[in-house]
Scaffold this active site. Sequence first.
Site, PDB file in Angstrom:
ATOM      1  N   THR A 163     -32.722  10.527  95.801  1.00 24.64           N
ATOM      2  CA  THR A 163     -32.269  10.852  97.184  1.00 24.64           C
ATOM      3  C   THR A 163     -31.160  10.911  97.569  1.00 24.64           C
ATOM      4  OG1 THR A 163     -34.262   9.588  97.623  1.00 24.64           O
ATOM      5  CG2 THR A 163     -32.563   9.518  99.442  1.00 24.64           C
ATOM      6  N   LYS A 164     -30.071  10.239  96.936  1.00 23.71           N
ATOM      7  CA  LYS A 164     -28.690  10.550  97.122  1.00 23.71           C
ATOM      8  C   LYS A 164     -27.935  11.836  96.563  1.00 23.71           C
ATOM      9  CE  LYS A 164     -24.437   9.143  97.591  1.00 23.71           C
ATOM     10  NZ  LYS A 164     -23.576   8.806  98.896  1.00 23.71           N
TER      11      LYS A 164
END
Length: 79
Positions: free
Chosen positions: A65-66
Amino acid sequence: KICQETKNVALIDAPVSGGDLGAKNAALTIMVGGENSAVESVQPLLKTMGKTIEHMGGPGCGQHTKMANQIMIGTTMIG
């Protein structure tokens, strides 16, 4: 896997977004990956550092996600 089963060890990944100001104000966004029980056990600690805490899925999902977030930001900056 052997370590998890024999030593009762759990792992999470929890990259953050919000910069130094978010860190100083305990207002980070934290993207957590890991097994449900592991994530639940560290919620009190995460809440001391972040305002928005999202469980993204299993191990590694916080990092993914990052990475997606950083790609979107980079793409927006270059135009």
